[in-house]
Write a protein that holds these residues in place. Structure first.
Motif: not given
Ligand SMILES: [Zn+2]
Length: 75
Positions: A63-75
């Motif tokens: 499971s990778p970290w992401t700084d983005e609250q929306h790693p994909c536009p569908h969120f």
């Protein structure tokens, strides 16, 4: 036709204190990954108490970290 992006997001998950450090969190996330093996479950910056948990959990998960609250536009 539905196109799936294969992005899942683990965001601000918490357990009440009496349910911490008993393996339930790891069990829950394992189950999630097992049920949805085609998804990549991204983890955002978590609440501070959960950060240690995720550090440990990721020793046995991709499971990778992401700084983005929306790693994909569908969120
Ligand atoms: Zn998506």
């Amino acid at each position: 036709m539905l196109l799936l992006c294969s992005v899942g997001l683990l965001r601000k998950i918490s357990f009440s204190l009496e349910w911490q450090f008993c393996g339930l969190g790891t069990l829950a996330l394992r189950e999630l990954e097992t049920r949805h093996p085609d998804l990549t479950w991204y983890t955002t910056g978590q609440y501070e108490p959960a950060q240690g948990f995720y550090e440990r959990y990721r020793h046995s998960s991709h499971s990778p970290w992401t700084d983005e609250q929306h790693p994909c536009p569908h969120f």
